[in-house]
Structure formats: structure tokens, C-alpha cells
Design a protein around this motif. Structure first.
Motif, mmCIF file in Angstrom:
data_model
loop_
_atom_site.group_PDB
_atom_site.id
_atom_site.type_symbol
_atom_site.label_atom_id
_atom_site.label_comp_id
_atom_site.label_asym_id
_atom_site.label_seq_id
_atom_site.Cartn_x
_atom_site.Cartn_y
_atom_site.Cartn_z
ATOM 1 N N TRP A 167 42.143 17.876 27.174
ATOM 2 C CA TRP A 167 40.698 17.855 26.930
ATOM 3 C C TRP A 167 39.939 17.680 28.231
ATOM 4 C CZ3 TRP A 167 37.284 13.872 28.070
ATOM 5 C CH2 TRP A 167 35.978 14.055 27.620
ATOM 6 N N GLN A 168 40.470 16.798 29.074
ATOM 7 C CA GLN A 168 39.797 16.483 30.313
ATOM 8 C C GLN A 168 39.733 17.695 31.246
ATOM 9 O OE1 GLN A 168 41.271 12.737 31.329
ATOM 10 N NE2 GLN A 168 39.904 12.461 33.058
ATOM 11 N N TRP A 169 40.813 18.432 31.237
ATOM 12 C CA TRP A 169 40.883 19.634 32.056
ATOM 13 C C TRP A 169 39.842 20.650 31.580
ATOM 14 C CZ3 TRP A 169 42.010 24.836 31.584
ATOM 15 C CH2 TRP A 169 42.520 25.495 32.701
ATOM 16 N N PHE A 170 39.806 20.866 30.265
ATOM 17 C CA PHE A 170 38.832 21.806 29.719
ATOM 18 C C PHE A 170 37.410 21.301 29.922
ATOM 19 C CE2 PHE A 170 42.488 23.321 27.196
ATOM 20 C CZ PHE A 170 42.369 24.673 27.433
ATOM 21 N N ASN A 171 37.229 20.009 29.782
ATOM 22 C CA ASN A 171 35.895 19.431 29.908
ATOM 23 C C ASN A 171 35.371 19.577 31.330
ATOM 24 O OD1 ASN A 171 33.680 18.029 28.752
ATOM 25 N ND2 ASN A 171 34.317 16.173 29.834
ATOM 26 N N PRO A 230 46.191 33.968 33.339
ATOM 27 C CA PRO A 230 44.769 34.067 32.979
ATOM 28 C C PRO A 230 44.152 32.818 32.352
ATOM 29 C CG PRO A 230 45.873 36.086 32.450
ATOM 30 C CD PRO A 230 46.939 35.136 32.879
ATOM 31 N N ILE A 231 44.918 32.016 31.629
ATOM 32 C CA ILE A 231 44.294 30.813 31.076
ATOM 33 C C ILE A 231 44.170 29.744 32.156
ATOM 34 C CG2 ILE A 231 44.525 28.929 29.418
ATOM 35 C CD1 ILE A 231 45.817 30.854 27.506
ATOM 36 N N GLY A 232 45.164 29.658 33.011
ATOM 37 C CA GLY A 232 45.062 28.757 34.146
ATOM 38 C C GLY A 232 45.579 27.359 33.912
ATOM 39 N N LEU A 233 46.167 27.086 32.757
ATOM 40 C CA LEU A 233 46.712 25.741 32.532
ATOM 41 C C LEU A 233 47.970 25.551 33.387
ATOM 42 C CD1 LEU A 233 46.338 25.586 28.662
ATOM 43 C CD2 LEU A 233 45.141 24.141 30.307
ATOM 44 N N PRO A 234 48.017 24.506 34.220
ATOM 45 C CA PRO A 234 49.176 24.307 35.101
ATOM 46 C C PRO A 234 50.467 24.150 34.301
ATOM 47 C CG PRO A 234 47.386 22.835 35.723
ATOM 48 C CD PRO A 234 46.996 23.472 34.430
ATOM 49 N N PRO A 235 51.588 24.585 34.854
ATOM 50 C CA PRO A 235 52.865 24.509 34.139
ATOM 51 C C PRO A 235 53.407 23.087 34.079
ATOM 52 C CG PRO A 235 53.187 25.452 36.309
ATOM 53 C CD PRO A 235 51.721 25.225 36.158
ATOM 54 N N LEU A 236 52.792 22.262 33.254
ATOM 55 C CA LEU A 236 53.262 20.896 33.046
ATOM 56 C C LEU A 236 53.275 20.656 31.543
ATOM 57 C CD1 LEU A 236 51.163 19.247 35.844
ATOM 58 C CD2 LEU A 236 53.651 19.109 35.707
ATOM 59 N N PRO A 237 54.164 19.785 31.075
ATOM 60 C CA PRO A 237 54.356 19.637 29.627
ATOM 61 C C PRO A 237 53.074 19.400 28.844
ATOM 62 C CG PRO A 237 55.966 18.332 30.819
ATOM 63 C CD PRO A 237 55.068 18.938 31.843
ATOM 64 N N VAL A 238 52.171 18.580 29.385
ATOM 65 C CA VAL A 238 50.964 18.254 28.635
ATOM 66 C C VAL A 238 50.161 19.514 28.313
ATOM 67 C CG1 VAL A 238 49.627 17.765 30.710
ATOM 68 C CG2 VAL A 238 48.949 16.750 28.563
ATOM 69 N N THR A 289 44.610 23.373 39.171
ATOM 70 C CA THR A 289 44.349 24.806 39.205
ATOM 71 C C THR A 289 43.183 25.088 40.125
ATOM 72 O OG1 THR A 289 44.862 24.723 36.866
ATOM 73 C CG2 THR A 289 44.079 26.826 37.741
ATOM 74 N N ALA A 290 43.376 26.002 41.075
ATOM 75 C CA ALA A 290 42.253 26.442 41.901
ATOM 76 C C ALA A 290 41.629 27.659 41.220
ATOM 77 C CB ALA A 290 42.717 26.786 43.305
ATOM 78 N N PHE A 291 40.355 27.529 40.883
ATOM 79 C CA PHE A 291 39.643 28.604 40.200
ATOM 80 C C PHE A 291 38.735 29.334 41.166
ATOM 81 C CE2 PHE A 291 40.567 26.067 36.443
ATOM 82 C CZ PHE A 291 40.701 27.029 35.446
ATOM 83 N N GLN A 334 42.898 18.654 37.213
ATOM 84 C CA GLN A 334 44.186 18.049 37.507
ATOM 85 C C GLN A 334 45.019 17.770 36.283
ATOM 86 O OE1 GLN A 334 43.726 14.782 40.039
ATOM 87 N NE2 GLN A 334 41.977 15.641 41.091
ATOM 88 N N VAL A 335 46.170 17.178 36.562
ATOM 89 C CA VAL A 335 47.017 16.774 35.455
ATOM 90 C C VAL A 335 46.492 15.447 34.915
ATOM 91 C CG1 VAL A 335 48.621 16.046 37.248
ATOM 92 C CG2 VAL A 335 49.315 15.920 34.891
ATOM 93 N N TYR A 336 46.239 15.433 33.619
ATOM 94 C CA TYR A 336 45.750 14.240 32.939
ATOM 95 C C TYR A 336 46.624 14.012 31.714
ATOM 96 C CZ TYR A 336 41.363 15.202 35.451
ATOM 97 O OH TYR A 336 40.412 15.445 36.405
#
Lengths: 324, 619
Positions: free
Chosen positions: B448-452, B326-334, B282-284, B442-444
Motif C-alpha cells: 500500500w505504501q509503495w502505491f500510495n 511495466p508494473i514496477g513492483l520490485p522483485p521481493l516477496p511482499v 523502483t526508479a521511475f 521502497q520495500v515496506y
């Protein structure tokens, strides 16, 4: 003796400036490098402090400066940050052959051909009016711009020559004919861009000198004596050569800039190219190493020319020996 | 003199004529057994040290050294690789069972001792990529040849998920003899356990050769390419012209114009239609929350209403990416598993400049002097700068669009393009107003890692560098607590609840504004290899950047197949020689012009910015 002192002083100051400049650039090389590696937060912080320490970047500047000289005198240029963990000396060693392959032929050939064409233009009005605009055009072109133009026409439009790299991705360096052909194929455009731009300058210089010499008193005297035009030109040519030799020395210094931009345009893996990467990544040690090479090149070139001059022009020798 | 000169010129001309004829046919890698890959190598390949993954050549981890697990982002699954299985056998002990008959490339067996050694070398040497694990790991215990137990002092369940597919296992019998393992370049015949061995490197490429003795052949089959040539290409436009000529098989570059060249050259991308690419991160738009008036969440919300991600995706990225929500989580299953759609409905925003102006008016930011831009409530002029690195052309376009859009609601924003290193310094020190960044989003294997990264809690004060995300230095004690809880909690439902709370905070407080989902750039040429992964054949996430081999790149190698028949005789000579063209009769045939026609203008633009594009952003 005085000359040698000057050389040593020049070297000392040049190297000091060379050390200082990258350190006054904004930014922090280790963090720039780590930024390319997206990983867990707080890992980057941990690694950053570790590497700042191991590169000695946390020490006071004067201490870094002293250890820099100490290492330098041992022939150690440090470890590159960007190409971690390759030593700078090794990077330069692997880049140097490409510079030599590009620069030496382009300087020497452009000097020879330029002087020859200039002499032609100097003695014939007809050739002169035709060639001069070309020379002016060539010498006024920035290396960078000229390289792009060549790359566009011969590389992209006509597709005769590749526009990047020193050889094809699929071929192994060897002494085979196929590799040499491939290498020359990649070498042609960068070579031409340097060769042509320099050629213009030499030719103009030579042409002006020839015209001046042909008008000189000794030439008129020879003419009055009824000497052949050939003989007059021969003398004129010899005299006109001298400033051109000085020019060659100066050019050797300037060419570095030309090679830098040319190598960047063609992704040609010489020192200019490596230096560019060093600067973009604030790799202190790599920038220092490259500049050091350039400084040494210029100094050595000047030194050699100083000596050559004595051989070519007896008057210089006379001035050195104080007229004994 | 003249004669010498003439001879020299003749020689040069002769050599050039010969070489320009374009026939190169000597010691070359066989084209139909060689895979040309690019997109993840940005400097001379000369570090194959798996302990410094931040500096190692792409493929060092994955091709050469292998990890215990691999992660499949398409199905959100950790899959066994060197490990046969792994699980928590108690609250603080994780047990791994290795596959039988693993071996190193030198024939020695790979055992539990190697795993133990790999982790312990990071305890003794502070600069290893995973040294920091030892803050919460207490012991690695070898149970038997194939079983290892990790005993934690304070288990970080979420963080651990990252390390088990990212720590490369190294051979003890080799590395125990190396004195300074961190600065060891490991370029001379490195020994790993992977499917490829290092064959050769030079200034422009790294060449890998298949390990025909790989332990995994019995389990996964044999990868098709005998050689992999990983090339450095500094400009996206050069990558494009190589791709359409069939000189590059697998490209992970952002290539402008993919929609146009795709039909003409049969280039394979993940989706046949837009957005063409999978999402990678996600580019913020990060807002400096330590500065007036950006420290006001309502003000930030107003900005969010004023920005239209759809227009940005269309104009800056040619619709090769998706606009972010608005939340920005990429469209991937995780991420989809934890996404709080209901909260997004409730607190989210849509592009609505009217609403933005309303909020700004109500906050007292009005245009009092009539210059078309709003001032502070006390009449002070208000002006912001927005930064991205110079040369990152798509991002440069992005911030131009953003400053236009914000200008439309009366906020004066000036786009600025500092050099990458200056940009990075300003970003990490918090000395900016607004900036685009995506590095750690990125996708992890764990959200948690994304939010962190987005909300990283331990940022330093402005002026002191901090390298872990949350560039706007947003502070919220609840976030700190939630991130800690998620990392150390085992119960799935509780975790889900915590994730929800985090998302609520992000939607209410707008710490950063998600703009687009950056693409997992993937373009493949069908000229020499087929069976590329696509939407219809989704067997792997097709990226070859560092860190991504174990997220799909390895599977691509196991699945692609050579197109032998058409190219075997003539293809080898012409295509391998780079830009010499595919000429058989004259140096300029129609086939080479075809490439030049389209990418000619593109390539010249590319060349003009070569020094600035020396390295493209990751992802």
C-alpha cells in the motif's frame, strides 16, 4: 576615527548581503532536508510545515531580517537546518581549529619562504632563470586544481599520504604522539597545496621589488659610495618588504577561497568544507554563519595590518597624524 | 631570520617524514573487534534524537533505540523485537505484549508506560516523526506492565504496519524532563534499550560500543563487534579503495566496477553473478501529466514502448541492477504476493520502437518539417526536458540513454542536470517535463505504501510544492478510492482485488514509467569479518541506511564472525591508519600499489567531482 566608521559601515553592508544572498537562492531548505528521509507520504508534508514555522521561515522577510540582527547582537547565529539541531555557532567552533591549523602555517610559512626565495632570485640572475618559471607555474595554478594534482600523485599514485579527512577513522584524538603523527600525515597534502600556490605569488612579488630597489637611486648612491653588496641588499630588502606586508593582508582575504576548495578536495573538516555543505543544502543559517566568520576574518586582518603598518613604516604614521 | 626559517622548514620536513613513514600504533580501536561500516552517513553525526528520524544519525533507531517489531523483507515477515506479540483484538484495537525483562541501558526496566509515553509525546509535539498518527489514533491504553492497547478512531491497517517497526520506543524517565524534545540533540550519553551505546562522535564518524548488558543477549545472542565505526565517505570511489584495502568492512555504496574488483579482492556481494545486489526500490521516469501532450495516456504509452530498461540497466548501472517490468513492483516477496502477472501480459509493454512510432503516428505527432523530430499535430515544435540531480552519475547516464532512445522514435528530449536542491524544487512543484525519482518506492511491510507514493492522491496544483510522491501529478478518483479502501480494509481477499485494480490502472494509464529496480547496494570485505549474508546464506537484508537497521542490519550484527587468526598482530597498525598503506618495509609496497593501480584513475575522477558528490542519493 574615519577608518573605524568605514569598518563599521563595511561590516553592516557585508552582513546584510550575507543575510540576503542565501534567501534569494531558489529552493526550500527544509524540504531538501526532509527529502533525504523517505517515509510515509503526508508525514513529510506535516513535518515540513512544522519546521518552516519553527525556523521562522514563514514570517515576512523584513521580520526575519530584524530578528536576525537581534540574534546576532546576542551572539546567536541560529540553529543549522542541515545539521539540525546543532547551533551554527557550535559547528563553526568545532570547524575553526582545523582552519587555523591549516591556514596560519600555510600563510606564514609561504610568506616567509616566498620572500626569501624571491630575494634570492632577485639578486642572482642564475637562480632567477631557474626559479621564475616554477614560481609562475605555482602562482598560476588554481588551488582546487593543484590540490587534485597533489592528491593524485602523493595520495593515490605513490600512496604516501591519505587524501581525505583530518585523521584516520580508527584513531582517537588525543595528545599522544601517534595521534599527532596521524594528524600531520593527513594535514600534509592540504597544507602543501595551499603553501606552494601562495609561495609562488610571494616570491614573484619579492623578486620584482628587489630588482626595482637595487636599481633605485639610493642603492646606486650606496654603490657609488662603495658599500658592500650585502648592505645594499639589506636596505633593498627592507624597502621591498613593505608592499609584501600589504599583500599579506589582501592574501588573508583571498586565502579563504583557496582554503574552501582545498578543504573540499581533501574532505578536511574546516569552515570551507562546512560552508560547502551549507550551500548545497541551502542551510541559510549555516551559510550566514560561515560568511560572517569570513567577513570578520578579513576585517580583523585588515585592521591589524593597518596598525602594523604604522609601526613598520613611519611615513604612514606621519600621514595619519597630519604631519605634526 | 634565515636561521629561524631553516629551523621551521626542518621541523615541517621532519614531522612529515616521520608521519609519512606510516606507522601509527597508539590509542586505536582493536581492529579484530571493530566493524567499519559506511553508506548511510552524509553529514557530521550530531543528532541522536529518535523523535526526528529524518535528521537522526543512522543507527539511532535500531542500534540505540529499538522498535516493537522488525521487518524481514526477504520473507515478508514482521518479527517480534521489543514486543513478544501483537494483534488486532477488535476492529479498532491493536494489542501489544512486551517481552519480559526488557531494560534500558541505565538499568531501569522498559515497560508499557514507556510505549504509551513514546506515542503520546508525538501528540503533544507536532514535529515528531509520527505525530501524524494522531489523526486516526485516539488512545494508547496501558493494561499492565507488559501490555499496551492502541485504540483507533479510524484504523489505518496498512499504515499501522509501517509504524510498529519504525517507531523507536524511548525511556519516559529521561524524556519527560526534556523541555523542547524536538530540538534536543541527545548527544551526551543517550540512553536507549539497544544492543549498542553511543561511544564517541567527531566530524568524520560515529562510534558505537556494544551494550554487554543488553536484554536481547538471552534471546538473540551477543553481536560480535565490540565497536562499530560508522564512517562518512563522500565518494563512491573512495569507498571502493577503502573496501579493497580492508579498511571498510561493510559498504552500502553504489560502487562502480563491482564486477571487476569482486574476483580480485574477494568482495562479498549478495549474488555472486549479476545483478550482484538485491533490489531496494523502483526508479521511475515520472511524466508531467499536467502538460500537453504528456497528459495523454496513449502518448505516455508510446514513450513506454520506446524506452529499453535492459539497456539502461546494462549501461548506466553495469548490470548491477535489474530492469523493471511495466508494473514496477520490485522483485521481493511482499510485492510478488500481489503482483497481477495476467494483467501485465494483457496490458503491459515491451521495448518496441516500431510500435511506439505507430502510436505516435496514429495520434498525429509527425515530423512535418523534416528535421528528424516529431511536431504537434498542428505543426508546433515539440521538445521535452528530462532532469536528474547533477553529480548522480549513474542517473545522469540513465537520462542520456533515455533521451537517445526517445530521439530514435522522433521525440526530442534534452537531458538536464540541475543541482540537487533545484531538482528537488522543480520536482516537488511539478515544474518539469520528465524526471527520474525513486525516493518513496521502497520495500515496506505493505505494498500500500509503495502505491500510495507512486500514485499519491492528494497532490497540490502545479507550482505549489507537494512532498509525497506522484511527481507527475497524475489524477484519478478511482485511485484515491482504492488507496483509501486498502488502508482501511481488513479482509485479505478484498485487498488483493483492490491491488489488482490499482495495477490495471497503472498499466492502462501509464502514470509513470518504471525503469530499473535500484540496488540494495551491499559489498563486504572478508578480511576481518566473515559469515556475511548472501544468496546462499540469506539470513538478513544487509543494509545499514537509516530505517533499514530494523529490516536486517541488526541481524547482520548478530551473525557475522571475526576472522581473528590472520590479522591479530600486524593488521591492527596498518589497516586502521587509513590510506597509509600496509607497508612493512617501505612506504610504497606492492600491496598498496595494487589498490592504487585499479582505483587510481577512478579515485582521481572521484576527487574531481567531490563537491558535487557531497551526498549521494539514498538508496
Amino acid at each position: 576615527m574615519r577608518k573605524i566608521t568605514i569598518y563599521i559601515l563595511t561590516f553592516f553592508f557585508a552582513v546584510t548581503i550575507d543575510w540576503a544572498i542565501p534567501r534569494f537562492m531558489p529552493g526550500d531548505p527544509v524540504s531538501v532536508l526532509l527529502s533525504r528521509f523517505a517515509t510515509l507520504p503526508n508525514v513529510a508534508e506535516h513535518l515540513h510545515s512544522y519546521f518552516i514555522q519553527s525556523f521562522g521561515l514563514d514570517k515576512p522577510l523584513w521580520e526575519q531580517y530584524l530578528s536576525f540582527w537581534k540574534a546576532l547582537l546576542h551572539g546567536d547565529l541560529g540553529v543549522s537546518i542541515y545539521y539540525y539541531p546543532k547551533p551554527v555557532a557550535e559547528i563553526i567552533k568545532s570547524a575553526l581549529p582545523y582552519d587555523i591549523a591549516l591556514l596560519v602555517p600555510s600563510i606564514v610559512l609561504s610568506w616567509i619562504v616566498g620572500n626569501w626565495l624571491g630575494a634570492l632570485a632577485g639578486k642572482s640572475k642564475k637562480i632567477d632563470s631557474f626559479l621564475m618559471p616554477v614560481f609562475y607555474f605555482l602562482t598560476a595554478s588554481p588551488y582546487f586544481w593543484f590540490a587534485i594534482v597533489l592528491a593524485y600523485f602523493f595520495g593515490v599514485k605513490l600512496d604516501w599520504f591519505p587524501v581525505s579527512g583530518a585523521y584516520s577513522y580508527g584513531i582517537m584524538p588525543s595528545l599522544s604522539w601517534a595521534f599527532i603523527k596521524d594528524f600531520l600525515h593527513h594535514w600534509t597534502l592540504p597544507f602543501l597545496s595551499l603553501f606552494l600556490v601562495q609561495l609562488g605569488g610571494w616570491a614573484i612579488g619579492m623578486r620584482n621589488m628587489i630588482i626595482y630597489e637595487v636599481e633605485a637611486d639610493y642603492a646606486r648612491y650606496l654603490e657609488a659610495l662603495g658599500s658592500s653588496e650585502k648592505l645594499i641588499l639589506k636596505h633593498a630588502f627592507r624597502n621591498a618588504m613593505l608592499p609584501q606586508v600589504t599583500g599579506l593582508a589582501l592574501q588573508l582575504g583571498l586565502i579563504v577561497a583557496g582554503a574552501l576548495t582545498t578543504e573540499v578536495v581533501f574532505s578536511y573538516p574546516g569552515i570551507g568544507y562546512v560552508l560547502m555543505q551549507g550551500i548545497l543544502n541551502q542551510d541559510y543559517f549555516l551559510i550566514q554563519g560561515c560568511f560572517l566568520m569570513i567577513i570578520l576574518n578579513v576585517l580583523v586582518a585588515n585592521f591589524v595590518i593597518d596598525i602594523l603598518y604604522v609601526v613598520i613604516d613611519p611615513r604612514v604614521k606621519y600621514s595619519y597624524t597630519g604631519g605634526e | 631570520m634565515k636561521k629561524l626559517l631553516g629551523a621551521l622548514i626542518a621541523l615541517v620536513v621532519f614531522a612529515n617524514v616521520l608521519s609519512s613513514a606510516g606507522y601509527v600504533s597508539a590509542k586505536e580501536l582493536p581492529r579484530d573487534e571493530t566493524l567499519y561500516v559506511g553508506g548511510g552517513l552524509w553529514s557530521q553525526p550530531n543528532n541522536f534524537n529518535p523523535l526526528t528520524p529524518w535528521a537522526a544519525v543512522t543507527g539511532t533507531i535500531g542500534l540505540l533505540y529499538e522498535t516493537l517489531f522488525i521487518y524481514d523483507p526477504l520473507n515478508d515477515k514482521l518479527e517480534p523485537w521489543l514486543a513478544e506479540s501483537g494483534q488486532w483484538i477488535s476492529d479498532n484495537t491493536y494489542e501489544i505484549k512486551l517481552r519480559p525483562n526488557l531494560k534500558w541501558q541505565d538499568g531501569k526496566p522498559l515497560t508499557a508506560e514507556d510505549v504509551k509515553f513514546t506515542f503520546e509525546i508525538a501528540k503533544e509535539n507536532g514535529g515528531v516523526g509520527w505525530s501524524q498518527i494522531w489523526g486516526w489514533l485516539s488512545q494508547v491504553k496501558v493494561v499492565d506492565d507488559r501490555t499496551v492497547q492502541f485504540i483507533f478512531s479510524k484504523p489505518h491497517y496498512e499504515e499501522w504496519k509501517y509504524w510498529i517497526y519504525n517507531v523507536p520506543i524511548i525511556p519516559e524517565h529521561i524524556w519527560k524532563n526534556i523541555k523542547d524534545p524536538i530540538s534536543y540533540p541527545n548527544t551526551d550519553n543517550p540512553v536507549g534499550s539497544g544492543m549498542y551505546k553511543l561511544y564517541k562522535t567527531d566530524q568524520m564518524r560515529a562510534i558505537w560500543v556494544r551494550n554487554d548488558d543488553w536484554w536481547g543477549i538471552k534471546v538473540f545472542g551477543k553481536p560480535a563487534p565490540k565497536y562499530i565505526v560508522y564512517v562518512i565517505v563522500y565518494s563512491n570511489n573512495v569507498a571502493l579503495s577503502m573496501l579493497v584495502k580492508g579498511d571498510l568492512d561493510w559498504s552500502n555504496f553504489f560502487i562502480p566496477g563491482v564486477p571487476d574488483v569482486k574476483s580480485t579482492y574477494k568482495i562479498v556481494t549478495w549474488y555472486d553473478k549479476k545483478p550482484y545486489h538485491l533490489s531496494a526500490n523502483t526508479a521511475f521516469l515520472f511524466l508531467n501529466t499536467q502538460k500537453e501532450p504528456l497528459n495523454n495516456p496513449e502518448f505516455r504509452r508510446a514513450l513506454a514502448y520506446a524506452i529499453d530498461p535492459k539497456e539502461i540497466a546494462a549501461r548506466a548501472e553495469q548490470n548491477q541492477v535489474l530492469p523493471a517490468d511495466p508494473i514496477g513492483l520490485p522483485p521481493l516477496p511482499v510485492f510478488e504476493k500481489i503482483k497481477a502477472k495476467d494483467l501485465e501480459e494483457k496490458y503491459g509493454w515491451k521495448y518496441d520502437p516500431e510500435k511506439a512510432m505507430q502510436i505516435l503516428d496514429s495520434l498525429g505527432f509527425k515530423d512535418t518539417n523534416g528535421d528528424g523530430y516529431r511536431e504537434f499535430p498542428d505543426g508546433k515544435p515539440m521538445k521535452f526536458e528530462i532532469i536528474v540531480p547533477y553529480g548522480w552519475t549513474d542517473w545522469m547516464e540513465m537520462i542520456r540513454i533515455i533521451s537517445d532512445q526517445l530521439g530514435a522514435v522522433g521525440i526530442r528530449v534534452e537531458p538536464k542536470f540541475p543541482d540537487y536542491s533545484k531538482y528537488w524544487e522543480d520536482l516537488t512543484k511539478g515544474e518539469f517535463d520528465m524526471a527520474i525519482n525513486n525516493f518513496g518506492s521502497q520495500v515496506y511491510a505493505t505494498p500500500w505504501q509503495w502505491f500510495n507514493w507512486v500514485l499519491y492522491p492528494n497532490v497540490t496544483p502545479v507550482g505549489k510544492p507537494s512532498y509525497s510522491g506522484n511527481w507527475g501529478r497524475y489524477k484519478n478518483d478511482n485511485v484515491t478510492k482504492l488507496l483509501e479502501l486498502i488502508n482501511t480494509e481488513k479482509d485479505k481477499n478484498k485487498k488483493l482485488q483492490y491491488y489488482k485494480e490499482l495495477q490495471e490502472i497503472m498499466l492502462k494509464d501509464v502514470p509513470a514509467i518504471p525503469i530499473i529496480y535500484n540496488g540494495a547496494w551491499f559489498e563486504a570485505s572478508p578480511a576481518h569479518w566473515t559469515n556475511w549474508p548472501t544468496e546462499k546464506n540469506p539470513y538478513a537484508y544487509p543494509i545499514s541506511w537509516n530505517n533499514y537497521w530494523q529490516m536486517g542490519g541488526l541481524k547482520v550484527l548478530l551473525h557475522i564472525k571475526p576472522v581473528k587468526s590472520a590479522t591479530s598482530s600486524t593488521g591492527t597498525t596498518s589497516t586502521a591508519s587509513g590510506t597509509t598503506g600496509t607497508s612493512k618495509t617501505t612506504p610504497t609496497t606492492s600491496s598498496s600499489k595494487k589498490g592504487g593501480g585499479i582505483c587510481g584513475p577512478a579515485a582521481i575522477v572521484g576527487l574531481a567531482v567531490v563537491p558535487l558528490l557531497l551526498r549521494r542519493k539514498k538508496g
